[in-house]
Scaffold this motif. Sequence first.
Motif, PDB file in Angstrom:
ATOM      1  N   LYS A 111      38.458  48.259  44.896  1.00 32.93           N
ATOM      2  CA  LYS A 111      39.810  47.959  44.438  1.00 32.93           C
ATOM      3  C   LYS A 111      40.258  46.577  44.900  1.00 32.93           C
ATOM      4  O   LYS A 111      40.876  45.821  44.139  1.00 32.93           O
ATOM      5  N   SER A 112      39.939  46.233  46.142  1.00 30.76           N
ATOM      6  CA  SER A 112      40.335  44.929  46.671  1.00 30.76           C
ATOM      7  C   SER A 112      39.601  43.789  45.990  1.00 30.76           C
ATOM      8  O   SER A 112      40.179  42.734  45.717  1.00 30.76           O
ATOM      9  N   SER A 113      38.316  43.993  45.673  1.00 31.31           N
ATOM     10  CA  SER A 113      37.549  42.936  45.001  1.00 31.31           C
ATOM     11  C   SER A 113      38.026  42.735  43.569  1.00 31.31           C
ATOM     12  O   SER A 113      38.095  41.600  43.077  1.00 31.31           O
ATOM     13  N   LYS A 114      38.371  43.818  42.889  1.00 34.50           N
ATOM     14  CA  LYS A 114      38.903  43.706  41.534  1.00 34.50           C
ATOM     15  C   LYS A 114      40.249  42.993  41.543  1.00 34.50           C
ATOM     16  O   LYS A 114      40.532  42.166  40.662  1.00 34.50           O
ATOM     17  N   LEU A 115      41.091  43.304  42.528  1.00 38.56           N
ATOM     18  CA  LEU A 115      42.387  42.642  42.646  1.00 38.56           C
ATOM     19  C   LEU A 115      42.198  41.156  42.922  1.00 38.56           C
ATOM     20  O   LEU A 115      42.908  40.311  42.345  1.00 38.56           O
ATOM     21  N   PHE A 116      41.230  40.822  43.770  1.00 42.46           N
ATOM     22  CA  PHE A 116      40.935  39.423  44.061  1.00 42.46           C
ATOM     23  C   PHE A 116      40.495  38.686  42.800  1.00 42.46           C
ATOM     24  O   PHE A 116      40.926  37.554  42.539  1.00 42.46           O
ATOM     25  N   ASP A 117      39.628  39.318  41.995  1.00 40.19           N
ATOM     26  CA  ASP A 117      39.156  38.697  40.756  1.00 40.19           C
ATOM     27  C   ASP A 117      40.294  38.467  39.774  1.00 40.19           C
ATOM     28  O   ASP A 117      40.371  37.405  39.137  1.00 40.19           O
ATOM     29  N   VAL A 118      41.190  39.443  39.633  1.00 38.73           N
ATOM     30  CA  VAL A 118      42.313  39.311  38.698  1.00 38.73           C
ATOM     31  C   VAL A 118      43.237  38.174  39.124  1.00 38.73           C
ATOM     32  O   VAL A 118      43.648  37.346  38.297  1.00 38.73           O
ATOM     33  N   ILE A 119      43.552  38.118  40.416  1.00 38.39           N
ATOM     34  CA  ILE A 119      44.426  37.048  40.917  1.00 38.39           C
ATOM     35  C   ILE A 119      43.778  35.688  40.710  1.00 38.39           C
ATOM     36  O   ILE A 119      44.422  34.728  40.270  1.00 38.39           O
ATOM     37  N   LEU A 120      42.470  35.606  41.008  1.00 34.70           N
ATOM     38  CA  LEU A 120      41.758  34.343  40.841  1.00 34.70           C
ATOM     39  C   LEU A 120      41.703  33.918  39.377  1.00 34.70           C
ATOM     40  O   LEU A 120      41.819  32.729  39.056  1.00 34.70           O
ATOM     41  N   LEU A 121      41.555  34.865  38.477  1.00 35.25           N
ATOM     42  CA  LEU A 121      41.547  34.562  37.043  1.00 35.25           C
ATOM     43  C   LEU A 121      42.851  33.926  36.611  1.00 35.25           C
ATOM     44  O   LEU A 121      42.871  32.928  35.881  1.00 35.25           O
ATOM     45  N   TRP A 122      43.966  34.490  37.042  1.00 38.50           N
ATOM     46  CA  TRP A 122      45.271  33.944  36.669  1.00 38.50           C
ATOM     47  C   TRP A 122      45.490  32.554  37.269  1.00 38.50           C
ATOM     48  O   TRP A 122      46.069  31.681  36.627  1.00 38.50           O
ATOM     49  N   ILE A 123      45.014  32.346  38.483  1.00 44.67           N
ATOM     50  CA  ILE A 123      45.149  31.023  39.105  1.00 44.67           C
ATOM     51  C   ILE A 123      44.326  29.990  38.341  1.00 44.67           C
ATOM     52  O   ILE A 123      44.765  28.857  38.119  1.00 44.67           O
ATOM     53  N   ILE A 124      43.125  30.378  37.925  1.00 47.84           N
ATOM     54  CA  ILE A 124      42.275  29.462  37.156  1.00 47.84           C
ATOM     55  C   ILE A 124      42.948  29.090  35.845  1.00 47.84           C
ATOM     56  O   ILE A 124      43.011  27.906  35.468  1.00 47.84           O
ATOM     57  N   LEU A 125      43.448  30.084  35.121  1.00 42.64           N
ATOM     58  CA  LEU A 125      44.120  29.820  33.849  1.00 42.64           C
ATOM     59  C   LEU A 125      45.331  28.927  34.047  1.00 42.64           C
ATOM     60  O   LEU A 125      45.590  28.003  33.251  1.00 42.64           O
ATOM     61  N   PHE A 126      46.090  29.177  35.118  1.00 43.18           N
ATOM     62  CA  PHE A 126      47.276  28.373  35.399  1.00 43.18           C
ATOM     63  C   PHE A 126      46.902  26.934  35.732  1.00 43.18           C
ATOM     64  O   PHE A 126      47.559  25.985  35.295  1.00 43.18           O
TER      65      PHE A 126
END
Length: 256
Positions: free
Chosen positions: A15-30
């Motif tokens: 769960k923590s790794s998936k949350l990390f990936d989602v947050i990182l994805l949004w930061i990359i897009l931003f």
Amino acid sequence: MREKINQIIFGHDTKSSKLFDVILLWIILFSVLIVILESIPSLNKQFASLFFYAEWAITILFTIEYILRIWSSKTPLRYIFSFWGLVDLLSILPSYLELINFGFHYLLAIRIFRLLRVFRILKLVRFNREAQKLLLALNASKYKMGVFLMAVIAIMVILGTLMYVIEGGENGFTSIPQSIYWAIVTVTTVGFGDIVPQTVLGKFLSSIAMIMGYAIIAVPTGIITVELASKKSEDKVCNHDNPDDAQYCNQCGLKF
């Protein structure tokens, strides 16, 4: 702590790794959106300070991520010199290069490094399973694609040389390299129109080149499609232990 961070950053099943990936994805897009908006002169002039602080905030976050990946990796050097390690480095390096100011004459060169920040979008591929399959298919077909590319280059040289002989410099085909450029533009069906054959034989050769172009474009598509189908069939193989009377896998859900 090191093992836990490694599981969060490099793992994808908790769960923590998936949350990390989602947050990182949004930061990359931003971050990529900031680079795009910053290139608009009117927006850059109006929100220059906002872009500056936002860019450095993102750079610091990516720097922390990069350091944590090196620190938590079981093989740090292998990660640093891997494809994704270089992509991660390119995502933070341009901002730090801007701090290096050797004088007025170097300002233009430093501005070019800002464009390299768009490489952050490559970090998205890491989290896309389908993109991973495409990369594997491209890697599996690299030798076939290499042979095909050599054949295409040979055809371009032959077509360019023939057109140079047929048309000559008076019709714009001033050299063999110039004629090869025409052949590439024609075979790829781009057709800029800056060089056009004038003789009947030249137009006939152009027609053959254009028809040939459709076949050339179809070949690499077929090669990659076959490899993608092969990778898809490999995914269907299930090696999990299941009861003998089971109709579906209790791990992946595939039907036997």
